[in-house]
Design an enzyme around this catalytic site. Structure first.
Site, mmCIF file in Angstrom:
data_model
loop_
_atom_site.group_PDB
_atom_site.id
_atom_site.type_symbol
_atom_site.label_atom_id
_atom_site.label_comp_id
_atom_site.label_asym_id
_atom_site.label_seq_id
_atom_site.Cartn_x
_atom_site.Cartn_y
_atom_site.Cartn_z
ATOM 1 N N ARG A 225 0.854 -1.179 0.000
ATOM 2 C CA ARG A 225 0.000 0.000 0.000
ATOM 3 C C ARG A 225 0.895 1.236 0.000
ATOM 4 O O ARG A 225 2.014 1.216 0.512
ATOM 5 C CB ARG A 225 -0.919 0.024 1.228
ATOM 6 C CG ARG A 225 -2.055 -0.982 1.180
ATOM 7 C CD ARG A 225 -3.111 -0.569 0.177
ATOM 8 N NE ARG A 225 -4.294 -1.409 0.227
ATOM 9 C CZ ARG A 225 -4.511 -2.473 -0.553
ATOM 10 N NH1 ARG A 225 -3.575 -2.839 -1.419
ATOM 11 N NH2 ARG A 225 -5.634 -3.157 -0.461
ATOM 12 N N HIS A 273 -0.953 1.026 -9.894
ATOM 13 C CA HIS A 273 -1.662 0.058 -9.043
ATOM 14 C C HIS A 273 -2.200 -1.112 -9.869
ATOM 15 O O HIS A 273 -3.391 -1.432 -9.835
ATOM 16 C CB HIS A 273 -2.799 0.747 -8.288
ATOM 17 C CG HIS A 273 -3.152 0.038 -7.011
ATOM 18 N ND1 HIS A 273 -3.549 0.699 -5.876
ATOM 19 C CD2 HIS A 273 -3.176 -1.281 -6.682
ATOM 20 C CE1 HIS A 273 -3.814 -0.169 -4.905
ATOM 21 N NE2 HIS A 273 -3.589 -1.387 -5.377
#
Length: 310
Positions: A225, A273
């Protein structure tokens, strides 16, 4: 029994609801809507759900997350303290994570960035052969994703170690467990690969104090993350020469804002991502199986302890 499907990432919820309804006919599925009308759901099937999920549907007892990371879900206001949270355990993501890690590691260790620049200059200059012993890999997190990453890179004959809270035995991978072993894990690592879940204990773990313990000329691959990484600390260590580069797939703000210094830093490779995505067919199959088990009162795998957060 009623279920509500709520995802901020899907414009067509019926693409998920229809096959789930066919696979689990004993549950009545409803799409989340903007009318504010509750459906009286006991079950929620979600990915990045709306912030008012639990205020509109206070009867939710079980939440099935269409991904492995549940940090966004745990931040929602009104999350029932006794709710059962069930996450995906793979759904095609682990092999994608292994591919991404291999791509980033091989690109750095085999000097493929250099070859790309040399091609643009029309220069034929083979780089020196590598010694894999000089490219020690450390994988943070030994869950389904991290274990697959570690095994894949060990199969390429890189020296690989894995660190996690409790440790995990994987053939060909050196095991480090717990905070006491963390400094030794970092000290033997040149390429640090992060696959950790985001919790209060792992937030900002990729900081100056951690990264400076890596071997010289270190490299970072972050697939966890964005909140794991203290961005200014990475920039400082790149500027000091302690680190040679990074491949980053996740960021504190996504999309990465225009003008962010990472965009134009040649030492940093950016992807939006995409390291791993849950594949629709595999996700539906796994979620349907878990839903059937829940309805029948059977034991579920992938249940997230609320006090642990992953």
């Amino acid at each position: 029994m009623k279920a509500v499907f709520a995802s901020a990432h899907d414009a067509d919820p019926q693409a998920w609801i229809d096959p789930l309804q066919a696979a689990v006919p004993e549950v009545a599925f409803h799409a989340w809507n903007d009318t504010g009308k509750a459906v009286g759901a006991e079950i929620a099937v979600v990915w990045n759900p709306p912030p008012d999920l639990f205020s509109r549907e206070p009867g939710i007892k079980a939440i099935f997350n269409l991904g492995a990371g549940v940090d966004a879900l745990l931040r929602l206001p009104g999350l029932p303290a006794d709710a059962v949270i069930v996450r995906l355990e793979d759904a095609g993501m682990a092999v994608q994570m292994a591919e991404y890690a291999a791509y980033a590691l091989v690109r750095a260790s085999r000097s493929f960035d250099d070859y790309q620049r040399l091609q643009q200059q029309e220069r034929w200059e083979p780089r020196p052969d590598i010694r894999r012993a000089d490219w020690t890999v450390g994988v943070l997190g030994m869950g389904v994703m991290g274990a697959r990453v570690a095994s894949a890179l060990a199969a390429l004959d890189y020296p690989v170690a894995g660190w996690s809270r409790t440790g995990k035995d994987i053939p060909g991978v050196q095991k480090f467990a717990g905070q006491q072993a963390f400094p030794a894990f970092l000290a033997r690592t040149r390429v640090l690969i992060n696959t950790l879940p985001l919790t209060d204990g792992t937030r900002d773990i990729l900081c100056r104090a951690t990264l400076r313990q890596l071997r010289p000329d270190a490299y970072l691959i972050n697939m966890g993350r964005g909140e794991h990484l203290v961005e200014e600390d990475l920039s400082a260590l790149l500027d000091s020469g302690h680190m040679r580069g990074a491949t980053l797939d996740v960021f504190r703000q996504e999309p990465l804002p225009a003008g962010h210094p990472f965009w134009r830093d040649p030492r940093i490779t950016i992807t939006p991502h995409v390291a791993a995505a849950s594949l629709r067919e595999e996700t539906i199959t796994q979620t349907a199986d878990k839903l059937r088990r829940y309805v029948r009162g059977e034991t579920l795998s992938g249940v997230v302890p609320l006090d642990r957060g992953y």
